[in-house]
Write a protein that holds these residues in place. Structure first.
Motif, PDB file in Angstrom:
ATOM      1  N   PHE A  10       0.403  -1.329   0.156  1.00 36.17           N
ATOM      2  CA  PHE A  10      -0.331   0.318  -0.006  1.00 36.17           C
ATOM      3  C   PHE A  10       0.740   1.182   0.164  1.00 36.17           C
ATOM      4  O   PHE A  10       0.512   2.041  -0.499  1.00 36.17           O
ATOM      5  CB  PHE A  10      -1.509   0.188   1.399  1.00 36.17           C
ATOM      6  CG  PHE A  10      -2.235  -1.220   1.042  1.00 36.17           C
ATOM      7  CD1 PHE A  10      -3.763  -0.855  -0.039  1.00 36.17           C
ATOM      8  CD2 PHE A  10      -2.543  -2.104   1.821  1.00 36.17           C
ATOM      9  CE1 PHE A  10      -4.356  -1.830  -0.368  1.00 36.17           C
ATOM     10  CE2 PHE A  10      -3.462  -3.313   1.819  1.00 36.17           C
ATOM     11  CZ  PHE A  10      -4.321  -2.533   0.132  1.00 36.17           C
ATOM     12  N   MET A  12      -7.051   5.212   2.252  1.00 38.62           N
ATOM     13  CA  MET A  12      -8.154   3.845   2.674  1.00 38.62           C
ATOM     14  C   MET A  12      -8.472   4.339   3.825  1.00 38.62           C
ATOM     15  O   MET A  12      -7.881   4.622   5.150  1.00 38.62           O
ATOM     16  CB  MET A  12      -6.938   2.379   2.562  1.00 38.62           C
ATOM     17  CG  MET A  12      -7.878   0.884   2.819  1.00 38.62           C
ATOM     18  SD  MET A  12      -9.207   0.923   4.098  1.00 38.62           S
ATOM     19  CE  MET A  12      -8.190   1.044   5.656  1.00 38.62           C
ATOM     20  N   ASP A  62     -10.835  -5.267  -0.520  1.00 32.32           N
ATOM     21  CA  ASP A  62     -10.965  -5.908   1.000  1.00 32.32           C
ATOM     22  C   ASP A  62      -9.806  -6.510   1.768  1.00 32.32           C
ATOM     23  O   ASP A  62     -10.222  -6.748   2.754  1.00 32.32           O
ATOM     24  CB  ASP A  62     -12.556  -5.982   0.746  1.00 32.32           C
ATOM     25  CG  ASP A  62     -13.034  -5.332   0.567  1.00 32.32           C
ATOM     26  OD1 ASP A  62     -12.958  -3.605   0.378  1.00 32.32           O
ATOM     27  OD2 ASP A  62     -14.740  -5.482   0.444  1.00 32.32           O
ATOM     28  N   ILE A  75     -11.248   2.933  -4.349  1.00 33.30           N
ATOM     29  CA  ILE A  75      -9.737   2.475  -5.248  1.00 33.30           C
ATOM     30  C   ILE A  75      -9.920   1.459  -5.940  1.00 33.30           C
ATOM     31  O   ILE A  75      -9.052   1.729  -6.865  1.00 33.30           O
ATOM     32  CB  ILE A  75      -8.547   2.196  -4.017  1.00 33.30           C
ATOM     33  CG1 ILE A  75      -9.318   3.235  -2.497  1.00 33.30           C
ATOM     34  CG2 ILE A  75      -7.494   1.631  -4.488  1.00 33.30           C
ATOM     35  CD1 ILE A  75      -7.731   2.886  -1.136  1.00 33.30           C
ATOM     36  N   LEU A 113     -15.579  -0.581   5.780  1.00 29.72           N
ATOM     37  CA  LEU A 113     -14.715  -0.325   5.169  1.00 29.72           C
ATOM     38  C   LEU A 113     -15.026   0.954   4.150  1.00 29.72           C
ATOM     39  O   LEU A 113     -15.915   0.820   3.219  1.00 29.72           O
ATOM     40  CB  LEU A 113     -14.162  -1.549   4.055  1.00 29.72           C
ATOM     41  CG  LEU A 113     -13.771  -2.991   5.218  1.00 29.72           C
ATOM     42  CD1 LEU A 113     -13.509  -3.791   3.917  1.00 29.72           C
ATOM     43  CD2 LEU A 113     -12.785  -1.967   5.735  1.00 29.72           C
ATOM     44  N   ASN A 118     -13.128   1.371  -0.005  1.00 30.92           N
ATOM     45  CA  ASN A 118     -12.257   0.440  -1.099  1.00 30.92           C
ATOM     46  C   ASN A 118     -12.876   0.911  -2.595  1.00 30.92           C
ATOM     47  O   ASN A 118     -11.672   0.511  -3.488  1.00 30.92           O
ATOM     48  CB  ASN A 118     -11.871  -0.669  -0.601  1.00 30.92           C
ATOM     49  CG  ASN A 118     -11.378  -1.048   0.946  1.00 30.92           C
ATOM     50  OD1 ASN A 118     -10.638  -0.126   1.069  1.00 30.92           O
ATOM     51  ND2 ASN A 118     -11.616  -2.467   1.596  1.00 30.92           N
ATOM     52  N   PHE A 140      -2.899   4.780   4.904  1.00 31.68           N
ATOM     53  CA  PHE A 140      -3.970   4.364   5.720  1.00 31.68           C
ATOM     54  C   PHE A 140      -5.106   5.076   6.643  1.00 31.68           C
ATOM     55  O   PHE A 140      -3.844   5.721   7.343  1.00 31.68           O
ATOM     56  CB  PHE A 140      -3.854   3.142   6.068  1.00 31.68           C
ATOM     57  CG  PHE A 140      -4.360   1.910   5.396  1.00 31.68           C
ATOM     58  CD1 PHE A 140      -5.025   0.325   6.181  1.00 31.68           C
ATOM     59  CD2 PHE A 140      -3.000   1.222   4.431  1.00 31.68           C
ATOM     60  CE1 PHE A 140      -4.701  -0.585   5.228  1.00 31.68           C
ATOM     61  CE2 PHE A 140      -3.507   0.110   3.320  1.00 31.68           C
ATOM     62  CZ  PHE A 140      -4.631  -0.852   4.085  1.00 31.68           C
ATOM     63  N   ILE A 154      -1.358   4.732  -1.148  1.00 31.37           N
ATOM     64  CA  ILE A 154      -2.514   4.453  -0.771  1.00 31.37           C
ATOM     65  C   ILE A 154      -2.476   4.371   0.946  1.00 31.37           C
ATOM     66  O   ILE A 154      -1.472   4.053   1.498  1.00 31.37           O
ATOM     67  CB  ILE A 154      -2.788   3.114  -0.999  1.00 31.37           C
ATOM     68  CG1 ILE A 154      -3.549   3.432  -2.806  1.00 31.37           C
ATOM     69  CG2 ILE A 154      -4.798   3.444   0.007  1.00 31.37           C
ATOM     70  CD1 ILE A 154      -3.840   2.248  -3.115  1.00 31.37           C
ATOM     71  N   VAL A 179      -6.851  -5.050   2.504  1.00 29.86           N
ATOM     72  CA  VAL A 179      -7.053  -4.730   3.622  1.00 29.86           C
ATOM     73  C   VAL A 179      -7.177  -5.158   5.041  1.00 29.86           C
ATOM     74  O   VAL A 179      -6.463  -5.184   5.509  1.00 29.86           O
ATOM     75  CB  VAL A 179      -7.593  -3.596   2.778  1.00 29.86           C
ATOM     76  CG1 VAL A 179      -8.545  -2.771   4.544  1.00 29.86           C
ATOM     77  CG2 VAL A 179      -7.459  -2.631   1.848  1.00 29.86           C
TER      78      VAL A 179
END
Length: 249
Positions: A49, A203, A81, A189, A183, A186, A56, A54, A84
């Motif tokens: 990530f 994310m 997912d 993304i 979530l 996502n 978090f 990306i 993640v």
């Protein structure tokens, strides 16, 4: 630019997996080594990530006991997912996921030996996977489930309803808490559309407080299921409704 970014992301996703796979393979050869294979999978996401740019943004709203087994339940809008959840959830866990994953070269081998597969169209397979998940919880290992039963939502962030009962049956049987996870981004993304395109968004996720199941019985499955759905759904609405209302002005 989106095509180039997508190629960049999948290049790193595959390269990191291939570099780590020999170590994963070794750790899958003995049961007592499997927690190390799980850690290697987490490392895969932790390396990928940042390389994909990306960020978090995770909010943990409750304190989870490190040695407690939980059933983690999240909404499922994107194939991202799975990766993640490996980063978000710090506990040693097993996914309950589609048996079709085993057909993916190398990744399928890892999934088959580390997680729990289910053919949702088969009653026998669903019962077998539920029994395996209950046994896994009894051994002190957590379970991660997408209780929508796959990517079924036609208009994210609206979830498919109702949730399937399996996650809540196993949690009540083993008297372990349910942890809802929202979530939030996502599906932005990596949307579940063709052609596949990666988009650069943070994310964002909410790990909610655990819902206790001590004292609950099989008669409480539906109310527990609906409570978990409501917790996840309320957060999705809070996050997205202001944007939707603003877009109408």
């Amino acid at each position: 630019m989106k095509v180039i970014y997508t190629i960049w992301c999948f290049f790193w996703l595959i390269l990191i997996f291939l570099l780590l796979f020999p170590f994963t393979y070794i750790c899958l050869q003995r049961k007592e080594w499997k927690p190390y294979a799980h850690r290697i999978n987490r490392l895969w996401g932790q390396l990928f990530f940042p390389l994909a740019g990306i960020r978090f943004e995770i909010e943990y709203r409750g304190q989870l006991a490190p040695k407690q087994a939980y059933v983690f339940c999240a909404n499922h809008f994107s194939y991202l997912d799975i990766a993640v959840m490996g980063v978000i959830v710090e506990h040693y866990f097993a996914f309950v996921g589609k048996a079709d994953v085993k057909d993916i070269p190398l990744f399928g081998y890892m999934f088959q030996h580390l997680h729990i597969q289910v053919k949702r169209e088969s009653t026998q397979s669903r019962v077998s996977s539920l029994n395996r998940a209950i046994k896994t919880l009894a051994q002190g290992r957590s379970i991660v489930v997408f209780p929508e039963g796959g990517i079924k939502a036609k208009q994210p962030p609206q979830m498919h309803r109702p949730f399937m009962d399996g996650a809540f049956k196993m949690a009540i049987q083993q008297q372990v808490p349910i942890v809802p996870i929202s979530l939030l981004t996502n599906y932005k993304i990596l949307p579940d559309v063709h052609p596949i395109r990666m988009h650069r968004f943070p994310m964002q996720a909410i790990v909610h407080e655990a819902i206790p199941t001590v004292g609950l019985t099989p008669q409480d499955v539906v109310s527990l299921r609906d409570k978990c759905y409501g917790v996840i759904d309320d957060e999705l609405k809070k996050h997205h409704l202001p944007q939707q209302e603003g877009s109408k002005e």
